[in-house]
Design a protein around this motif. Sequence first.
Motif, PDB file in Angstrom:
ATOM      1  N   GLU A 207       0.756  -1.326   0.064  1.00 33.45           N
ATOM      2  CA  GLU A 207       0.025  -0.077  -0.053  1.00 33.45           C
ATOM      3  C   GLU A 207       0.809   1.137   0.062  1.00 33.45           C
ATOM      4  OE1 GLU A 207      -2.432  -0.717   3.616  1.00 33.45           O
ATOM      5  OE2 GLU A 207      -3.730  -1.296   2.157  1.00 33.45           O
ATOM      6  N   THR A 208       2.270   1.280   0.303  1.00 31.84           N
ATOM      7  CA  THR A 208       2.852   2.224   0.173  1.00 31.84           C
ATOM      8  C   THR A 208       4.462   1.943  -0.873  1.00 31.84           C
ATOM      9  OG1 THR A 208       4.201   1.700   2.144  1.00 31.84           O
ATOM     10  CG2 THR A 208       2.427   3.304   2.196  1.00 31.84           C
ATOM     11  N   PHE A 209       4.703   2.825  -1.770  1.00 34.82           N
ATOM     12  CA  PHE A 209       5.589   2.314  -2.658  1.00 34.82           C
ATOM     13  C   PHE A 209       7.247   2.946  -2.434  1.00 34.82           C
ATOM     14  CE2 PHE A 209       1.363   2.448  -4.665  1.00 34.82           C
ATOM     15  CZ  PHE A 209       1.184   1.035  -4.761  1.00 34.82           C
ATOM     16  N   ASP A 210       7.237   3.696  -1.326  1.00 34.74           N
ATOM     17  CA  ASP A 210       8.649   4.075  -0.934  1.00 34.74           C
ATOM     18  C   ASP A 210       9.333   3.175  -0.009  1.00 34.74           C
ATOM     19  OD1 ASP A 210       6.939   4.722   0.829  1.00 34.74           O
ATOM     20  OD2 ASP A 210       8.100   6.705   1.461  1.00 34.74           O
ATOM     21  N   ASN A 211       9.019   1.902   0.339  1.00 35.42           N
ATOM     22  CA  ASN A 211       9.350   0.903   0.969  1.00 35.42           C
ATOM     23  C   ASN A 211       8.929  -0.535   0.827  1.00 35.42           C
ATOM     24  OD1 ASN A 211       6.558   1.231   1.846  1.00 35.42           O
ATOM     25  ND2 ASN A 211       6.933   1.331   4.054  1.00 35.42           N
ATOM     26  N   ILE A 212       8.859  -0.541  -0.393  1.00 34.39           N
ATOM     27  CA  ILE A 212       8.637  -1.825  -0.904  1.00 34.39           C
ATOM     28  C   ILE A 212       9.085  -2.957  -0.293  1.00 34.39           C
ATOM     29  CG2 ILE A 212       8.110  -3.277  -2.992  1.00 34.39           C
ATOM     30  CD1 ILE A 212       7.650  -0.653  -4.649  1.00 34.39           C
ATOM     31  N   GLY A 213      10.463  -2.870  -0.279  1.00 33.74           N
ATOM     32  CA  GLY A 213      11.410  -3.795   0.335  1.00 33.74           C
ATOM     33  C   GLY A 213      10.953  -4.442   1.815  1.00 33.74           C
ATOM     34  N   LEU A 214      10.610  -3.504   2.570  1.00 30.17           N
ATOM     35  CA  LEU A 214      10.044  -3.719   3.926  1.00 30.17           C
ATOM     36  C   LEU A 214       8.953  -4.676   4.092  1.00 30.17           C
ATOM     37  CD1 LEU A 214      10.610  -0.180   5.599  1.00 30.17           C
ATOM     38  CD2 LEU A 214      12.141  -1.974   5.435  1.00 30.17           C
ATOM     39  N   TYR A 215       7.980  -4.592   2.861  1.00 30.51           N
ATOM     40  CA  TYR A 215       7.042  -5.691   2.897  1.00 30.51           C
ATOM     41  C   TYR A 215       7.552  -6.919   2.986  1.00 30.51           C
ATOM     42  CZ  TYR A 215       3.395  -1.853   2.211  1.00 30.51           C
ATOM     43  OH  TYR A 215       2.691  -1.018   2.616  1.00 30.51           O
ATOM     44  N   LYS A 224      13.763  -6.551  12.597  1.00 31.19           N
ATOM     45  CA  LYS A 224      14.006  -5.096  12.634  1.00 31.19           C
ATOM     46  C   LYS A 224      12.957  -4.116  11.690  1.00 31.19           C
ATOM     47  CE  LYS A 224      17.813  -5.084  14.647  1.00 31.19           C
ATOM     48  NZ  LYS A 224      18.281  -4.128  16.189  1.00 31.19           N
ATOM     49  N   VAL A 225      11.798  -4.970  11.401  1.00 31.54           N
ATOM     50  CA  VAL A 225      10.723  -4.163  10.919  1.00 31.54           C
ATOM     51  C   VAL A 225       9.703  -4.325  11.471  1.00 31.54           C
ATOM     52  CG1 VAL A 225       9.457  -4.128   8.475  1.00 31.54           C
ATOM     53  CG2 VAL A 225      12.098  -4.562   8.335  1.00 31.54           C
ATOM     54  N   LYS A 226       8.641  -3.307  11.732  1.00 28.69           N
ATOM     55  CA  LYS A 226       7.545  -3.063  12.460  1.00 28.69           C
ATOM     56  C   LYS A 226       6.750  -1.915  11.698  1.00 28.69           C
ATOM     57  CE  LYS A 226       6.782  -0.354  15.835  1.00 28.69           C
ATOM     58  NZ  LYS A 226       6.585   0.368  16.978  1.00 28.69           N
ATOM     59  N   LYS A 227       5.341  -2.085  12.258  1.00 25.07           N
ATOM     60  CA  LYS A 227       4.453  -1.080  11.573  1.00 25.07           C
ATOM     61  C   LYS A 227       4.684  -0.008  12.642  1.00 25.07           C
ATOM     62  CE  LYS A 227       1.084  -4.185   9.561  1.00 25.07           C
ATOM     63  NZ  LYS A 227      -0.154  -4.726   9.540  1.00 25.07           N
ATOM     64  N   CYS A 231       0.345   5.408  12.032  1.00 27.17           N
ATOM     65  CA  CYS A 231      -0.309   4.918  10.608  1.00 27.17           C
ATOM     66  C   CYS A 231      -0.251   3.620  10.186  1.00 27.17           C
ATOM     67  CB  CYS A 231       0.068   6.114   9.495  1.00 27.17           C
ATOM     68  SG  CYS A 231       1.903   5.780   9.221  1.00 27.17           S
ATOM     69  N   LYS A 232       0.626   2.735  10.691  1.00 20.84           N
ATOM     70  CA  LYS A 232       0.638   1.371  10.567  1.00 20.84           C
ATOM     71  C   LYS A 232       1.471   0.985   9.292  1.00 20.84           C
ATOM     72  CE  LYS A 232      -1.830   0.723  13.914  1.00 20.84           C
ATOM     73  NZ  LYS A 232      -1.065   0.126  15.257  1.00 20.84           N
ATOM     74  N   THR A 233       2.202   2.314   8.600  1.00 19.25           N
ATOM     75  CA  THR A 233       3.306   2.087   7.815  1.00 19.25           C
ATOM     76  C   THR A 233       4.522   1.184   8.091  1.00 19.25           C
ATOM     77  OG1 THR A 233       2.828   4.120   6.430  1.00 19.25           O
ATOM     78  CG2 THR A 233       4.904   3.398   6.254  1.00 19.25           C
ATOM     79  N   LEU A 234       4.923   0.372   7.121  1.00 16.96           N
ATOM     80  CA  LEU A 234       6.131  -0.385   7.643  1.00 16.96           C
ATOM     81  C   LEU A 234       7.560   0.398   7.781  1.00 16.96           C
ATOM     82  CD1 LEU A 234       5.712  -3.626   5.541  1.00 16.96           C
ATOM     83  CD2 LEU A 234       5.410  -3.354   8.095  1.00 16.96           C
ATOM     84  N   ILE A 235       8.080   0.396   8.907  1.00 22.39           N
ATOM     85  CA  ILE A 235       9.581   1.122   9.024  1.00 22.39           C
ATOM     86  C   ILE A 235      10.537   0.384   9.594  1.00 22.39           C
ATOM     87  CG2 ILE A 235       8.306   3.184   9.362  1.00 22.39           C
ATOM     88  CD1 ILE A 235       8.415   2.728  12.709  1.00 22.39           C
ATOM     89  N   ARG A 236      11.597   0.690   9.524  1.00 23.65           N
ATOM     90  CA  ARG A 236      12.767  -0.060   9.983  1.00 23.65           C
ATOM     91  C   ARG A 236      13.018   0.350  11.363  1.00 23.65           C
ATOM     92  NH1 ARG A 236      15.909  -3.304   7.599  1.00 23.65           N
ATOM     93  NH2 ARG A 236      15.487  -2.549   5.422  1.00 23.65           N
TER      94      ARG A 236
END
Length: 271
Positions: A207-215, A224-227, A231-236
């Motif tokens: 649903e977000t395209f600047d962090n595709i690899g995190l999916y 090392k990856v969470k929401k 906003c529940k966007t994936l972050i490192r």
Amino acid sequence: MINYRYNETKYALKILESGFVTKYHVYELKILAKYLKHKGFKPKQRKELIYKFCQKHIEKFNRVLYFKTINSVINYSNKKESNLVDIPNIDITEAELDFVINSGLPLNEKKILFTLIVMNKINKKISTIMFGVESKHHKFGGKKTHFRDLLNASKLHGKENIASIIHNLYKKEYLDIETGFRKDNGKVKLVFLDQIKQNDSIAIRVETFDNIGLYFDYYIEDTKVKKCDSCKTLIRITSNRTKYCKLCSAEINRMDAKNRMQKMRSKNVTF
């Protein structure tokens, strides 16, 4: 910027609200012109509204000097294929994900393949939006910026050279390099897609395209990856204090500063 690129309605509304978002004014005027076209404004009306916008947001704006630029923007918006590109999400199937996971490739190369699958589907949706027909080609690249976007969106582990990864995937026959490929700005064929036996079972919805690899990282349970807590966007995760994405963190800090200022002012009130 990559998220706005695939959510042009939101991008146009942001431009209308705040003025130019980046230094790429002509590009943003084209987004605005497409939005006005979508809203039913005729070419002459779009031109006048674009002039008014520029007069408001460009210092020392000169109508004569900007005549050719604005004419080109309006001519661009007049084209049949000049439609707003809005892509809310991209679905990745279990078959696609299993192929990447079981490829035996190093993690970063897997993440590049995963990101290429997503970007290929984005390009097909753009083709449908612009021309009414889905592209039959599985190709990526053509410009140096495309590979820069690929690298940024893949969120690779450590420092990697995208040209080296592309070359490795070519040697392993996952990609084919078209004639004329120079370093990192040519076109590659995604030949590995023909090896995937498709099914309709959705494994991941991007649903977000600047962090595709995190999916991909999140799916394979990278700790090392969470929401984002907001906003529940994936972050490192970069430290034990990591709770929010950059946008939410900035907004929370802004609100905290505003509340502190209000408290200070209330304490300084005299009668």
